[in-house]
Design a protein around this motif. Structure first.
Motif, short mmCIF file in Angstrom:
data_model
loop_
_atom_site.label_atom_id
_atom_site.label_comp_id
_atom_site.label_asym_id
_atom_site.label_seq_id
_atom_site.Cartn_x
_atom_site.Cartn_y
_atom_site.Cartn_z
N ALA A 370 29.42 -25.89 16.63
CA ALA A 370 29.89 -26.06 15.25
C ALA A 370 28.85 -25.61 14.23
N LYS A 371 27.59 -25.90 14.51
CA LYS A 371 26.55 -25.51 13.56
C LYS A 371 26.47 -23.99 13.43
N TYR A 372 26.57 -23.27 14.55
CA TYR A 372 26.52 -21.82 14.52
C TYR A 372 27.79 -21.23 13.90
N ILE A 373 28.92 -21.88 14.18
CA ILE A 373 30.17 -21.43 13.58
C ILE A 373 30.11 -21.60 12.06
N THR A 374 29.50 -22.69 11.61
CA THR A 374 29.39 -22.94 10.17
C THR A 374 28.60 -21.81 9.51
N GLY A 413 27.40 -10.63 11.58
CA GLY A 413 27.04 -12.02 11.30
C GLY A 413 27.67 -12.98 12.29
N VAL A 414 28.95 -12.79 12.59
CA VAL A 414 29.62 -13.66 13.57
C VAL A 414 29.00 -13.50 14.95
N LEU A 415 28.75 -12.25 15.33
CA LEU A 415 28.16 -11.99 16.65
C LEU A 415 26.78 -12.63 16.77
N GLY A 416 25.96 -12.46 15.74
CA GLY A 416 24.60 -12.99 15.82
C GLY A 416 24.55 -14.51 15.77
N CYS A 417 25.33 -15.12 14.87
CA CYS A 417 25.25 -16.57 14.71
C CYS A 417 25.80 -17.33 15.92
N ILE A 418 26.85 -16.83 16.53
CA ILE A 418 27.50 -17.58 17.61
C ILE A 418 26.91 -17.25 18.97
N PHE A 419 26.58 -15.96 19.22
CA PHE A 419 26.23 -15.57 20.59
C PHE A 419 24.74 -15.38 20.83
N PHE A 420 23.95 -15.07 19.84
CA PHE A 420 22.53 -14.86 20.09
C PHE A 420 21.81 -16.11 20.59
N PRO A 421 22.15 -17.32 20.09
CA PRO A 421 21.51 -18.52 20.68
C PRO A 421 21.79 -18.67 22.18
N LEU A 427 18.68 -15.55 28.86
CA LEU A 427 17.65 -14.59 29.24
C LEU A 427 16.24 -15.19 29.26
N LEU A 428 15.93 -16.06 28.29
CA LEU A 428 14.55 -16.52 28.14
C LEU A 428 14.36 -18.00 28.48
N LYS A 429 15.40 -18.80 28.41
CA LYS A 429 15.30 -20.24 28.69
C LYS A 429 16.33 -20.64 29.75
#
Length: 444
Positions: A370-374, A413-421, A427-429
């Motif tokens: 929800a936070k990323y969707i916001t 913006g949608v791609l980065g906010c929702i999927f990059f986390p 990949l890293l964690k």
């Protein structure tokens, strides 16, 4: 005037027609003789003189000296005769030059081609102003009274002397650097989207991918990927098929994208509201409500676009008037009501998604998007609220530039906010991609 030389004596016969304005004129010359013109004939004898400019020896001044050279008189037959008694003295040799030329009365220079004459309000008709031809007009003669308008397909050259074909303007792959920039960004972002999609497929059964409805996430990725590619309908010379597809494809794909975000938001709400004892939402957890949200919300936009294409579809338009000397090839949207209905419905979906995501933004992070969707919907709405006034205030190919920029930035913006986390964790964690850790955070 005709001059005829006699055989024996230096006599020329001068036949002429006096101007009609010289008829019935009677006046006294400075010598006191009465001069009369009747029915266009002169009733007097004229003496011909040769005026010679010479320099005095003492004062070195230039003076005119008169030398009689002959007479002009009327014969009994009514003809005019010039009788020469001496030759005309010139600087080089002695010869006779008789030049008759129509006199011109002027008080200003002639108007060059590209200009026309305009009265300056003076008393004399020979005085006028030269003004440039108006926009879209030419004149190709000297002292033109009027300028001629060029045909609709042509435009004056730089000097306004002739009409030349107008230039066709559109977002060209050959001439506009913006087309190359937009194409590079669209292909790059499409490649990034494909990479994330492949990553999700590879980690399909991991908790971080399963947490927020894998099918809706994949649908969202596909719609974002196609949205990036749909900008190519806005590039190049518009034709009938691209005009039909550019706005409708953009509207449908964006509606699927925003509907997917809305479905993910509703999924988050249901998942955490159903954990309360006695909640009636428990039955909806197993029910594929998110799929139906995407289907129903997207179908409404599809219906709007189908009605648009049936009632008043977009078409190719040639704009001759917006930019001087250019013909803008653009797509006319046809029905403005359908076009703004499509945009309005998309904005409604984005607003609902933003409000719901904002309401559940404080739920636990592990399962909660929800936070990323916001943030993604805040960016989405900000871009389009800013772009719409700019879109309405531009004309021609720059309307397409504004819309392409809005599509690329909002989808990115949608791609980065929702999927990059999630990509960061995958990949890293990778140690965080564990059900035990996720359940531990929920308990906390």
């Amino acid at each position: 005037m005709d001059l005829h030389k006699q055989d024996s004596t230096p006599t020329w016969t001068w036949r002429c027609k006096l101007n009609k304005y010289m008829k019935n004129v009677n006046y006294t010359d400075p010598g006191g003789d009465e001069i009369t013109f009747t029915t266009g004939q002169a009733s007097f004898q004229c003496n011909l003189a040769n005026w010679i400019l010479h320099k005095t020896e003492i004062s070195h001044e230039f003076l005119f000296k008169s030398k009689p050279i002959g007479t002009m008189e009327e014969t009994s037959e009514g003809e005019k005769q010039i009788r020469l008694i001496d030759s005309i003295t010139w600087k080089k040799g002695q010869f006779i030059i008789l030049l008759f030329k129509k006199p011109q009365s002027r008080c200003n220079d002639r108007c060059s081609p590209g200009y026309r004459k305009r009265s300056n309000g003076g008393y004399h008709v020979c005085c006028y102003d030269c003004v440039p031809c108006s926009e879209g007009e030419v004149s190709n003669i000297t002292d033109s009274e009027i300028c001629h308008k060029c045909p609709e397909e042509e435009w004056p050259d730089g000097k306004k002397v002739k009409c030349v074909p107008k230039l066709y303007e559109f977002l060209s792959y050959e001439k506009d650097i913006l087309v190359d920039v937009f194409s590079a960004f669209a292909l790059f972002l499409s490649a990034v989207t494909l990479f994330i999609s492949g990553l999700f497929i590879y980690y399909w059964d991991t908790p971080i991918v399963k947490a927020n409805n894998r099918s809706v996430s994949f649908t969202l990725l596909v719609s974002i990927f196609l949205s990036f590619l749909c900008i190519f309908f806005f590039l190049g010379c518009p034709v009938h098929i691209t005009c039909l597809l550019r706005q409708t494809s953009f509207g449908i794909l964006f509606s699927i994208c925003v509907s997917s975000v809305l479905a993910k938001t509703i999924t988050v709400c249901i998942a955490f509201k159903a954990t309360k004892p006695g909640s009636s939402l428990v039955k909806l957890v197993s029910f594929k409500v998110s799929n139906y949200v995407v289907l129903v919300c997207s179908s409404v936009q599809v219906l709007i676009c189908v009605i648009w294409l049936l009632v008043s579809p977009p078409y190719v338009e040639f704009d001759h008037h917006t930019y001087p000397g250019q013909i803008m090839i653009q797509c006319n949207e046809g029905s403005d009501i359908c076009f703004y209905s499509m945009l309005g419905y998309m904005g409604l979906l984005a607003a609902v998604s933003f409000v719901l995501a904002f309401m559940v933004r404080t739920l636990p992070d592990s399962f909660n998007e929800a936070k990323y969707i916001t943030f993604s919907m805040l960016l989405f709405c900000s871009v389009w609220i800013t772009i719409i006034p700019a879109y309405l205030s531009t004309r021609g190919k720059y309307m397409g530039v504004v819309e392409i920029f809005a599509i690329l930035t909002s989808c990115a913006g949608v791609l980065g906010c929702i999927f990059f986390p999630k990509v960061y964790i995958l990949l890293l964690k990778s140690d965080l991609n564990s059900k035990n850790i996720i359940m531990h955070k929920i308990k906390l």
